[in-house]
Design a protein around this motif. Structure first.
Motif, mmCIF file in Angstrom:
data_model
loop_
_atom_site.group_PDB
_atom_site.id
_atom_site.type_symbol
_atom_site.label_atom_id
_atom_site.label_comp_id
_atom_site.label_asym_id
_atom_site.label_seq_id
_atom_site.Cartn_x
_atom_site.Cartn_y
_atom_site.Cartn_z
ATOM 1 N N TYR A 1 0.846 -1.195 0.000
ATOM 2 C CA TYR A 1 0.000 0.000 0.000
ATOM 3 C C TYR A 1 0.878 1.239 0.000
ATOM 4 C CZ TYR A 1 -3.887 -3.071 1.030
ATOM 5 O OH TYR A 1 -4.825 -4.052 0.949
ATOM 6 N N TYR A 14 -0.663 -10.385 -1.126
ATOM 7 C CA TYR A 14 0.472 -10.090 -0.247
ATOM 8 C C TYR A 14 0.400 -11.031 0.940
ATOM 9 C CZ TYR A 14 -2.886 -6.945 2.162
ATOM 10 O OH TYR A 14 -3.966 -6.409 2.798
ATOM 11 N N ARG A 68 -2.808 -12.645 2.884
ATOM 12 C CA ARG A 68 -4.090 -12.251 2.297
ATOM 13 C C ARG A 68 -4.250 -12.814 0.897
ATOM 14 N NH1 ARG A 68 -7.341 -8.477 3.879
ATOM 15 N NH2 ARG A 68 -8.726 -10.061 3.021
ATOM 16 N N HIS A 89 -7.564 -9.037 -3.092
ATOM 17 C CA HIS A 89 -8.734 -8.265 -2.643
ATOM 18 C C HIS A 89 -8.530 -6.777 -2.905
ATOM 19 C CE1 HIS A 89 -5.911 -7.831 0.677
ATOM 20 N NE2 HIS A 89 -6.545 -6.709 0.996
HETATM 21 FE FE FE Z 1 -5.605 -5.226 2.146
#
Ligand code: FE
Length: 178
Positions: free
Chosen positions: A89, A118, A121, A124
């Motif tokens: 991010y 990542y 996860r 999404h």
């Molecule tokens: Fe996320």
């Protein structure tokens, strides 16, 4: 017969349990999910994230915001944030972050790139959706047929998008019910 003016009632003597009328008419709301640690407020008004990155598989997200009766929620705010190809991010700026407003019929569209997976996860995107004057729904959107979906404790099958791969890019659709 119009079911909105004619509530269903069980025939007398019936042993069947009818589905409650309110469920027949409505759609369950899109589930709330964790905001996670990476949200930043005051995002730019931006419905094209492609300008933010040099790499990545093109992805066009589109859909509608509706209420539980299926009626469009025009002018809803949608605030998206996601990772790109490199799976991180942007904490310093607003790459792959931006808000937009649904049109008067509730339709919205985001030009972006496929988010990488990542650690920990599945694939999404994050989004906040707010009807005009209404409460903010914070949720995430997922891609079908990802092997890691069911290994991700956050994964919600109700938040799976409809996805097609075509012309070197991906297209995905989702209807938010708020
Ligand atoms: Fe996320």
């Amino acid at each position: 017969m119009d079911e909105t003016t004619s509530p269903g009632t069980a025939p007398s003597g019936s042993h069947l349990t009818l589905t409650p009328e309110c469920i027949c008419r409505g759609t369950p709301p899109t589930p709330e999910q964790n905001e996670g640690p990476y949200y930043k407020p005051y995002t730019p008004h931006k419905a094209d994230f492609r300008q933010d990155v040099t790499d990545g598989t093109p992805l066009v997200l589109s859909g509608q915001v509706v209420n539980g009766a299926g009626e469009p929620v025009g002018g809803a705010l949608l605030d998206f944030w996601q990772v790109g190809d490199e799976g991180v991010y942007d904490d310093a700026g607003f790459r792959l972050r931006g808000h937009q407003f649904a049109d008067p019929k509730g339709y919205w569209r985001l030009e972006t790139v496929l988010p990488a997976m990542y650690p920990g996860r599945t694939r999404h995107l994050h989004v906040k959706v707010q009807p005009p004057g209404g409460e903010v729904l914070t949720t995430m959107l997922y891609f079908p047929e990802e092997r890691r979906n069911h290994l991700d404790k956050h994964f919600r099958p109700e938040c799976l998008m409809t996805v097609q791969q075509a012309d070197g890019g991906w297209k995905a659709q989702f209807t938010f019910v708020v």
